[in-house]
Design a protein around this motif. Structure first.
Motif, PDB file in Angstrom:
ATOM      1  N   LEU A  24       0.824  -1.215   0.000  1.00 32.30           N
ATOM      2  CA  LEU A  24       0.000   0.000   0.000  1.00 32.30           C
ATOM      3  C   LEU A  24       0.856   1.262   0.000  1.00 32.30           C
ATOM      4  CD1 LEU A  24      -2.615  -0.931   2.754  1.00 32.30           C
ATOM      5  CD2 LEU A  24      -2.778  -1.301   0.297  1.00 32.30           C
ATOM      6  N   LEU A  25       2.165   1.096   0.103  1.00 31.01           N
ATOM      7  CA  LEU A  25       3.081   2.214   0.278  1.00 31.01           C
ATOM      8  C   LEU A  25       3.917   2.454  -0.966  1.00 31.01           C
ATOM      9  CD1 LEU A  25       4.365   1.170   3.803  1.00 31.01           C
ATOM     10  CD2 LEU A  25       2.587   2.844   3.292  1.00 31.01           C
ATOM     11  N   VAL A  26       4.413   3.692  -1.098  1.00 31.43           N
ATOM     12  CA  VAL A  26       5.367   4.048  -2.146  1.00 31.43           C
ATOM     13  C   VAL A  26       6.691   4.303  -1.442  1.00 31.43           C
ATOM     14  CG1 VAL A  26       5.966   5.736  -3.915  1.00 31.43           C
ATOM     15  CG2 VAL A  26       3.574   5.083  -3.589  1.00 31.43           C
ATOM     16  N   TYR A  27       7.732   3.597  -1.873  1.00 27.77           N
ATOM     17  CA  TYR A  27       9.054   3.738  -1.276  1.00 27.77           C
ATOM     18  C   TYR A  27       9.955   4.534  -2.218  1.00 27.77           C
ATOM     19  CZ  TYR A  27       7.718   0.078   2.007  1.00 27.77           C
ATOM     20  OH  TYR A  27       7.083  -0.651   2.980  1.00 27.77           O
ATOM     21  N   ILE A  28      10.666   5.520  -1.667  1.00 31.14           N
ATOM     22  CA  ILE A  28      11.659   6.286  -2.429  1.00 31.14           C
ATOM     23  C   ILE A  28      13.025   5.830  -1.924  1.00 31.14           C
ATOM     24  CG2 ILE A  28      12.500   8.575  -3.065  1.00 31.14           C
ATOM     25  CD1 ILE A  28       9.548   8.072  -3.818  1.00 31.14           C
ATOM     26  N   THR A  88      18.249   1.820   3.172  1.00 37.26           N
ATOM     27  CA  THR A  88      17.110   2.391   3.884  1.00 37.26           C
ATOM     28  C   THR A  88      16.380   3.364   2.969  1.00 37.26           C
ATOM     29  OG1 THR A  88      18.368   2.267   5.932  1.00 37.26           O
ATOM     30  CG2 THR A  88      16.434   3.679   5.946  1.00 37.26           C
ATOM     31  N   PRO A  89      15.043   3.270   2.887  1.00 34.59           N
ATOM     32  CA  PRO A  89      14.319   4.223   2.032  1.00 34.59           C
ATOM     33  C   PRO A  89      14.491   5.655   2.516  1.00 34.59           C
ATOM     34  CG  PRO A  89      12.808   2.625   3.036  1.00 34.59           C
ATOM     35  CD  PRO A  89      14.168   2.335   3.559  1.00 34.59           C
TER      36      PRO A  89
END
Length: 64
Positions: free
Chosen positions: A5-9, A16-17
């Motif tokens: 459900l998340l967007v990771y950068i 680590t994001p």
């Protein structure tokens, strides 16, 4: 919260994001960077929404 459900950068040089963005209610299945505004991106989800993400703008609050 479920990871899908998340967007990771991510920064490729770090495990680590840099940022984790939440807001979608179902699986995120597409992310696209804005080619003109490099700090802005869009994500699409199975919840039938498209979210636009970017740096937050500081607000000027005037009191009288």
């Amino acid at each position: 919260m479920a990871a899908f459900l998340l967007v990771y950068i991510w920064n490729r040089g770090n495990s680590t994001p840099l940022e984790v963005l939440s807001g979608h209610l179902m699986t995120v299945n597409c992310v696209s960077w804005n080619p003109r505004r490099h700090q802005m991106l869009a994500s699409a989800s199975d919840d039938h929404t498209i979210r636009i993400w970017g740096p937050s703008q500081p607000r000027n609050i005037t009191t009288t």
